[in-house]
Design a protein around this motif. Sequence first.
Motif, mmCIF file in Angstrom:
data_model
loop_
_atom_site.group_PDB
_atom_site.id
_atom_site.type_symbol
_atom_site.label_atom_id
_atom_site.label_comp_id
_atom_site.label_asym_id
_atom_site.label_seq_id
_atom_site.Cartn_x
_atom_site.Cartn_y
_atom_site.Cartn_z
ATOM 1 N N VAL A 13 0.836 -1.206 0.000
ATOM 2 C CA VAL A 13 0.000 0.000 0.000
ATOM 3 C C VAL A 13 0.868 1.251 0.000
ATOM 4 O O VAL A 13 0.600 2.213 -0.735
ATOM 5 C CB VAL A 13 -0.960 -0.014 1.212
ATOM 6 C CG1 VAL A 13 -1.628 1.331 1.415
ATOM 7 C CG2 VAL A 13 -2.011 -1.095 1.030
ATOM 8 N N GLY A 14 1.937 1.248 0.792
ATOM 9 C CA GLY A 14 2.835 2.397 0.840
ATOM 10 C C GLY A 14 3.490 2.657 -0.499
ATOM 11 O O GLY A 14 3.572 3.797 -0.956
ATOM 12 N N ILE A 15 3.953 1.605 -1.160
ATOM 13 C CA ILE A 15 4.599 1.768 -2.470
ATOM 14 C C ILE A 15 3.605 2.286 -3.499
ATOM 15 O O ILE A 15 3.929 3.171 -4.303
ATOM 16 C CB ILE A 15 5.246 0.439 -2.910
ATOM 17 C CG1 ILE A 15 6.441 0.129 -2.016
ATOM 18 C CG2 ILE A 15 5.666 0.486 -4.370
ATOM 19 C CD1 ILE A 15 7.020 -1.246 -2.218
ATOM 20 N N VAL A 16 2.378 1.776 -3.479
ATOM 21 C CA VAL A 16 1.359 2.224 -4.436
ATOM 22 C C VAL A 16 1.035 3.704 -4.226
ATOM 23 O O VAL A 16 0.990 4.477 -5.186
ATOM 24 C CB VAL A 16 0.079 1.360 -4.315
ATOM 25 C CG1 VAL A 16 -1.090 1.990 -5.054
ATOM 26 C CG2 VAL A 16 0.348 -0.041 -4.837
ATOM 27 N N PHE A 17 0.848 4.111 -2.974
ATOM 28 C CA PHE A 17 0.505 5.507 -2.712
ATOM 29 C C PHE A 17 1.670 6.454 -2.987
ATOM 30 O O PHE A 17 1.467 7.565 -3.481
ATOM 31 C CB PHE A 17 -0.010 5.687 -1.279
ATOM 32 C CG PHE A 17 -1.476 5.376 -1.140
ATOM 33 C CD1 PHE A 17 -2.427 6.284 -1.556
ATOM 34 C CD2 PHE A 17 -1.899 4.176 -0.613
ATOM 35 C CE1 PHE A 17 -3.778 6.007 -1.444
ATOM 36 C CE2 PHE A 17 -3.242 3.876 -0.490
ATOM 37 C CZ PHE A 17 -4.185 4.790 -0.912
ATOM 38 N N ILE A 18 2.891 6.026 -2.690
ATOM 39 C CA ILE A 18 4.055 6.852 -3.028
ATOM 40 C C ILE A 18 4.157 7.004 -4.547
ATOM 41 O O ILE A 18 4.455 8.085 -5.060
ATOM 42 C CB ILE A 18 5.350 6.237 -2.451
ATOM 43 C CG1 ILE A 18 5.345 6.296 -0.936
ATOM 44 C CG2 ILE A 18 6.588 6.907 -3.025
ATOM 45 C CD1 ILE A 18 5.536 7.667 -0.341
#
Length: 90
Positions: A13-18
């Motif tokens: 989720v963090g990688i997608v949002f970044i």
Amino acid sequence: MTDLTPNSTFLIVGIVFITIAVIGQSKLAFIEINPGCFGRLLALIIGISSLLYALKLLNFSTVNLDLLRTSLTEQIKQTISSINDLLQGS
């Protein structure tokens, strides 16, 4: 199908949002992502916080951190000495 652990879920989720925060307006197949200024800021905040939470879930012990610090110090020393050798050899 494999089960996703909370750590890997927050990491993904963090990688997608970044990625959304950095790329901004993009088109994936038939889906168009256009978050705007506030959406990019919100995606950046959500991405950073979920990556930090995933890092917190790893539960680093002080022994692992000391080992990591010593390993990184040794690698940096080796890299600096090889760079010095290259510069002196030229």
